[in-house]
Design a protein around this motif. Structure first.
Motif, short mmCIF file in Angstrom:
data_model
loop_
_atom_site.label_atom_id
_atom_site.label_comp_id
_atom_site.label_asym_id
_atom_site.label_seq_id
_atom_site.Cartn_x
_atom_site.Cartn_y
_atom_site.Cartn_z
N THR A 67 -17.31 21.08 3.95
CA THR A 67 -16.31 20.57 3.02
C THR A 67 -14.92 20.84 3.57
OG1 THR A 67 -16.09 22.64 1.76
CG2 THR A 67 -17.83 21.11 1.09
N GLY A 68 -13.95 20.09 3.05
CA GLY A 68 -12.57 20.29 3.47
C GLY A 68 -11.62 19.57 2.55
N SER A 69 -10.35 19.94 2.62
CA SER A 69 -9.34 19.27 1.80
C SER A 69 -8.01 19.27 2.52
CB SER A 69 -9.20 19.96 0.44
OG SER A 69 -8.87 21.33 0.58
N MET A 70 -7.20 18.28 2.21
CA MET A 70 -5.87 18.16 2.81
C MET A 70 -4.95 17.46 1.81
SD MET A 70 -4.74 16.12 6.30
CE MET A 70 -5.71 17.14 7.40
N VAL A 71 -3.75 17.98 1.67
CA VAL A 71 -2.75 17.36 0.80
C VAL A 71 -1.47 17.18 1.60
CG1 VAL A 71 -1.41 17.56 -1.32
CG2 VAL A 71 -3.76 18.44 -1.24
N ILE A 72 -0.92 15.97 1.58
CA ILE A 72 0.32 15.65 2.29
C ILE A 72 1.36 15.22 1.28
CG2 ILE A 72 1.39 14.22 4.07
CD1 ILE A 72 -1.33 13.84 5.34
N THR A 73 2.55 15.79 1.37
CA THR A 73 3.63 15.47 0.43
C THR A 73 4.86 14.97 1.17
OG1 THR A 73 4.56 17.71 0.51
CG2 THR A 73 2.86 17.28 -1.16
N ASP A 74 5.69 14.24 0.43
CA ASP A 74 7.04 13.91 0.88
C ASP A 74 7.92 15.07 0.44
OD1 ASP A 74 9.74 13.03 0.91
OD2 ASP A 74 9.12 10.94 0.78
N VAL A 75 8.47 15.82 1.40
CA VAL A 75 9.18 17.06 1.06
C VAL A 75 10.50 16.79 0.34
CG1 VAL A 75 8.15 18.25 3.01
CG2 VAL A 75 10.43 17.26 3.27
N ASN A 76 11.00 15.56 0.40
CA ASN A 76 12.29 15.25 -0.20
C ASN A 76 12.18 14.62 -1.59
OD1 ASN A 76 13.90 16.05 2.14
ND2 ASN A 76 12.93 14.30 3.14
N THR A 77 10.94 14.28 -1.99
CA THR A 77 10.77 13.66 -3.32
C THR A 77 9.70 14.34 -4.17
OG1 THR A 77 9.08 12.08 -2.56
CG2 THR A 77 11.41 11.41 -2.34
N GLY A 78 8.79 15.09 -3.55
CA GLY A 78 7.68 15.68 -4.29
C GLY A 78 6.53 14.71 -4.52
N ASP A 79 6.58 13.52 -3.91
CA ASP A 79 5.47 12.57 -4.00
C ASP A 79 4.30 13.06 -3.16
OD1 ASP A 79 7.00 10.92 -5.55
OD2 ASP A 79 7.34 9.39 -3.99
N VAL A 80 3.09 12.88 -3.68
CA VAL A 80 1.88 13.18 -2.92
C VAL A 80 1.46 11.93 -2.16
CG1 VAL A 80 -0.52 13.91 -3.03
CG2 VAL A 80 1.15 14.92 -4.59
N LEU A 81 1.47 12.01 -0.86
CA LEU A 81 1.15 10.86 -0.01
C LEU A 81 -0.34 10.75 0.28
CD1 LEU A 81 4.08 11.15 2.56
CD2 LEU A 81 4.03 9.90 0.39
N ALA A 82 -1.01 11.86 0.31
CA ALA A 82 -2.46 11.87 0.52
C ALA A 82 -3.03 13.10 -0.15
CB ALA A 82 -2.80 11.88 2.01
N THR A 119 3.80 14.79 -8.04
CA THR A 119 3.29 13.64 -8.81
C THR A 119 2.45 12.73 -7.94
OG1 THR A 119 3.92 11.77 -10.22
CG2 THR A 119 5.34 12.21 -8.33
N LEU A 120 1.49 12.06 -8.60
CA LEU A 120 0.66 11.03 -7.96
C LEU A 120 1.05 9.64 -8.41
CD1 LEU A 120 -2.80 12.79 -8.42
CD2 LEU A 120 -1.75 12.28 -6.21
N ILE A 121 1.95 9.54 -9.41
CA ILE A 121 2.29 8.25 -10.01
C ILE A 121 3.63 7.77 -9.51
CG2 ILE A 121 2.53 6.96 -12.16
CD1 ILE A 121 -0.21 8.25 -11.76
N ASP A 122 3.68 6.55 -9.00
CA ASP A 122 4.91 5.96 -8.49
C ASP A 122 5.60 5.11 -9.56
OD1 ASP A 122 6.92 5.10 -6.75
OD2 ASP A 122 5.72 3.43 -6.00
N LYS A 123 4.83 4.18 -10.14
CA LYS A 123 5.41 3.31 -11.17
C LYS A 123 4.30 2.62 -11.94
CE LYS A 123 5.76 -0.68 -8.04
NZ LYS A 123 6.65 -1.65 -7.38
#
Length: 952
Positions: free
Chosen positions: A609-624, A816-820
């Protein structure tokens, strides 16, 4: 003459009166009959040239909104589909249950003969032993039981109803719905629930009957039997409509997911609303009803109010056969709104594939051509190897092959040979177990490892079945200790002692005589054990392990069964090589793992098993947000596929579990930026402070060591402490944080560490819109907690928020995971953004010291030298069990000079943090387009450098 006239007149009048009265009586009878018939069927009636018309108010489901990624790529949508429904049009009376059940059995046969499946959303399922078990617990289970037994609330449940087993509940419900038969057809008192029904069929019929009963107070409400069925099922149902009373085909929509396995943990799935969900939803929208489809998990659940839409309605008049005569008052439904996520679809899929092929590479590097491996006190977690025989056994243990097919009529040569070996082994083991219990009574510590497993398994089952009542067991009793701790007595002796001490619940046994003596009770327990083993899937699967180890089944036979059952796909060249004996079973299996013919998830060996989370450091958006392994949520939506759901529940890799948001482990050395911040801000160190590492920290009892022991790092400042991941440096920081005057107080130190962990968001959930586990900051041992041990425990997404805050120098977001959201025509309704939770106000020199240390961590990794982008990061190794590989963690951000993204990666039981760092490197290469995609996503096992000797 007058008298004659009078007599004639009277005859005339009388005859006419008789005729008129007769006509009136007939008319009245017809009217009464019509009225009487209508009132039984419905509260309203209509009389139009004596044709029966029944009024039905019908709701029109709204089309659910779509879900897209941040770039407008489709993730979830709707497709026109047909559903099979049934309406309760059956006359009340003694034969009603029999008629409904007969119809349902015929209907289920039709549905399944065409490859479709009955919707299963019941709170009871069949486990791998073909026994009934609840899928819920706690208050949710009690609410279900209250509904089953007709109680208005949990508090009204009787004690015996609260404590019913799943099997007892099924039997009670089957009896209520007449699902079974009479043992003696002439004796109405001999009804046997489930008689002439398999457990599987009884559960399917019961599920439909239960759903019909929940609709019973609403006249003419259809109950869905099967969703999204094939055209052939539609044709067959319509062809048999004259004998399937109340059964219809309804046009509907089916929820569909694109590339479902990659996004199942984020999106979740839809299903029929439960009563608990209905109650909650109706608090804000009274239009929800018992037949509605709603989001059950993930974004589908979190954004339910946006996606659902508004139902329409119409008035329908039908005749007594259910045929529509007329419709009126049509109000069209309004489609649900669309949701756009912050997730990048392509990036998420790439990271999932990178994790899978990297796990395969780790497995290949750790598998050795040996039968067994024994972990000893001198063994290292980083050097644990995987015997190839563990791989062979995993093929059976995690259902890579269909064990049941080994005994099928169409089983092939190797399947039959393996099954025959199994039958012989099973008979011998069961006989030996009986003999051990009753006669030999070998002490546990003198048994072979094989029979120790059997006896431990049997004892555990006796406890779980309630035969040994754990509430009565005295854990200070010397005989109990002799069995559990010292292992100096046999299971048979322990059971006999438990009988003598009244630790046995005889009501769980088939004993008619309440005054049975201890020998009779012991014999009954023995028979219960032997009988239970016949249906014990875990026991039967375990037999294959010892068949392999003892040579009764060969590795080659396992490979042949994979081929015979078409569980793998290999090219003709290798198949020919294998068939002529040109390849060993070991090589054949290594090739399967290397080529991902058999995935790490299928093997379910560490790591899987494994997990990975990628964020935009300037907005707090979760990219993956990646959790490996995933599952096909298409099989869960539109009515759960019971067989698939059972397979998921029994899968040793637990694909239903979101490893990115639910799994918590110690963060290991990734926590050291928190400790650095605490030390600097509390003034116990400065950027110039030098702390000496001699390999061991001797200021506390049981002195902890640095990872480099018996060597030491010498003198280090905070940047060097991070770069070298020096435990002794951070032990000293933790110790200084705990100083209360001249006295060390662990609680003082822990409170200060918790304060700064909170500033990085590690004290709360990350803010994402889907379910997430609560984090835990350490509450013991400030010295060890400063290096990420103690009781620190965080999710991968929590670590992602933390490293995002480090990367942007102090802005902590609620991710956040929600864009619009937009309406169905694409018009913008609302834009979402991550909210700033808090700011860490810290001098730039402190940030520079931390960032520089993280940059140097990565610069010291040879495998990052030619990446093409500057990365700053921190590795972490977390030990959970000495006999299993350590958890592997890595957090980072890039580019170092101007951060764009942050990444947190965890590989559970991944041996060394170096592996997580290398996996993350591949994700960075993909994101920044530093290599060809085909080179990064090869579809084969990824070879990783062994970094076991590197700093953690």
């Amino acid at each position: 003459m007058f008298s004659e006239f009078k007599e004639a007149f009277i005859k005339f009048i009388t005859s006419r009166a008789v005729i008129i009265c007769g006509v009136l009586i007939c008319l009245a009878s017809i009217m009464i009959y019509r009225l009487f018939s209508l009132q039984i069927i419905n509260g309203e009636y209509y009389l139009d040239t004596f044709k029966l018309r029944i009024k039905k108010e019908k709701s029109i489901a709204a089309t659910r909104g779509n879900i897209y990624d941040r770039n407008g790529k489709l993730l979830a949508y709707n497709e026109l589909a047909n559903s099979v429904t049934i309406e309760d049009v059956y006359k009340s009376g003694r034969g009603k249950n029999k008629s409904i059940n007969a119809t349902l059995n015929r209907l289920i046969d039709i549905i399944e003969e065409n490859g479709d499946s009955v919707d299963q959303d019941f709170k009871i399922v069949l486990n791998e032993n073909n026994n009934f078990e609840f899928t819920v617990e706690g208050n949710t289970l009690l609410r279900f039981l209250a509904d089953v037994y007709g109680r208005s609330s949990i508090n009204d449940l009787k004690y015996e109803e609260k404590t019913k087993t799943a099997t007892e509940v099924v039997d009670d419900m089957c009896k209520s719905f007449g699902i079974g038969d009479y043992e003696n057809p002439d004796d109405s008192s001999t009804f046997m629930p489930r008689l002439n029904y398999t457990n599987e069929r009884a559960l399917k019929v019961l599920n439909i009957r239960y759903n019909m009963s929940t609709n019973s107070y609403q006249k003419y409400i259809d109950t869905t039997v099967a969703s999204d069925v094939s055209d052939q099922t539609v044709a067959d149902v319509m062809e048999n409509a004259d004998t399937l009373d109340g059964v219809s085909i309804e046009e509907s929509t089916a929820r569909k997911y694109v590339d479902s396995v990659y996004f199942s943990q984020i999106l979740g799935y839809t299903g029929k609303v439960s009563e608990d969900e209905l109650y909650t939803l109706q608090q804000t929208n009274s239009n929800y009803g018992l037949n509605d489809t709603v989001g059950k998990s993930g974004i589908e659940q979190a954004m339910e109010s946006v996606l659902q839409g508004t139902k329409g309605s119409e008035t329908v008049y039908v005749d007594n056969t259910g045929q529509v005569i007329e419709t009126s008052n049509y109000v069209d439904s309004v489609a649900g709104n669309d949701v756009y996520l912050t997730i990048d679809k392509d990036l998420t899929e790439a990271c999932y594939n990178i994790i899978e092929q990297s796990l395969a590479g780790i497995l290949v590097s750790k598998i050795q051509n040996i039968k067994t491996y024994t972990f000893t006190e001198t063994s290292s977690s980083s050097n644990i190897v995987i015997p190839i025989y563990d791989v062979y056994f995993a093929i059976f243990d995690n259902n890579v092959v269909d064990v049941n097919h080994l005994s099928a009529d169409d089983a092939l040569e190797n399947e039959k040979a393996v099954y025959n070996a199994f039958v012989t082994k099973n008979e011998n083991v069961v006989a030996q177990i009986r003999e051990e219990l009753s006669e030999k009574k070998t002490s546990y510590d003198s048994l072979s490892k094989e029979y120790q497993w059997y006896m431990s398994h049997i004892a555990a089952n006796l406890y779980s079945a309630g035969i040994i009542d754990s509430s009565k067991v005295d854990r200070e009793d010397s005989t109990y200790i002799a069995w559990t701790n010292d292992e100096t007595i046999s299971l048979g002796e322990y059971i006999k002692y438990a009988i003598a001490m009244n630790w046995i619940d005889v009501s769980k046994l088939s004993i008619d005589n309440q005054y049975a003596d201890s020998e009779e009770i012991f014999n009954q327990i023995t028979e219960h054990i032997i009988t239970s083993l016949a249906d014990d899937a875990e026991f039967k699967t375990r037999l294959y392990k010892y068949l392999l180890l003892d040579g009764y089944i060969s590795g080659s036979q396992v490979c042949d069964i994979l081929i015979e059952q078409k569980a793998i796909h290999i090219d003709e060249e290798e198949l020919e090589l294998w068939q002529r004996g040109g390849e060993s079973a070991y090589t054949f299996m290594i090739n399967r793992i290397s080529n991902l013919d058999i995935t790490p998830a299928q093997l379910a060996l560490d790591p899987c098993t494994g997990s990975m989370v990628i964020t935009d450091v300037n907005t707090g958006d979760v990219l993956a947000l990646v959790s490996y392994p995933g599952y096909d949520n298409n099989m869960m939506a539109n009515g759960v596929d019971a067989e698939y759901y059972a397979k998921l529940r029994n899968d040793n890799s637990n694909p239903l579990y979101n490893y990115a948001t639910q799994q918590k482990t110690a963060p290991g050395s990734t926590f050291k930026m928190v400790s650095s911040t605490a030390g600097l801000m509390e003034g116990v160190i400065t950027t110039d402070s030098v702390i000496y590492c001699g390999g061991i920290f001797d200021k506390t009892d049981n002195p902890p060591r640095c990872w480099i022991y018996p060597r030491g790092h010498g003198g280090l400042n905070v940047t060097g402490g991070i770069r070298n991941s020096c435990n002794c440096f951070f032990y000293e920081v933790g110790y200084r944080l705990g100083m209360d005057g001249d006295t060390y107080s662990p609680d003082v130190g822990l409170n200060k560490l918790a304060k700064y962990a909170d500033l990085y968001g590690l004290s709360e959930k990350s803010g994402i819109e889907i379910a997430e586990s609560e984090p835990q900051t350490s509450d013991m041992d400030a010295v060890r907690s400063a290096i990420g041990q103690g009781t620190n425990s965080f999710t991968t997404v929590g670590l992602a928020r933390y490293v995002t805050t480090v990367a942007n120098s102090g802005t902590c977001y609620n991710l956040t995971l929600i864009d619009k959201t937009t309406d169905s025509n694409g018009n913008l309704l609302e834009e979402y953004s991550a909210q700033v939770r808090n700011q860490i106000d810290m001098p730039a020199s402190y940030w520079n010291a931390i960032h520089t240390g993280m940059r140097q961590v990565v610069q010291d990794k040879a495998y990052y030298s030619n990446l093409g982008v500057a990365v700053a990061g921190k590795t972490g190794t977390a030990q959970e069990s000495k006999s299993k590989p350590n958890h592997s963690l890595f957090v980072c951000y890039a580019p170092y000079e101007r951060p764009e993204i942050a990444i947190a990666t965890r590989i559970a039981n991944g041996y060394t943090s170096s592996y997580a760092a290398q996996i993350t490197k591949e994700a960075l290469a993909y994101y920044f387009e530093l290599r060809d995609e085909d080179d990064i996503i090869s579809g084969t096992a990824q070879t990783l450098q062994d970094g076991a000797t590197n700093a953690d």
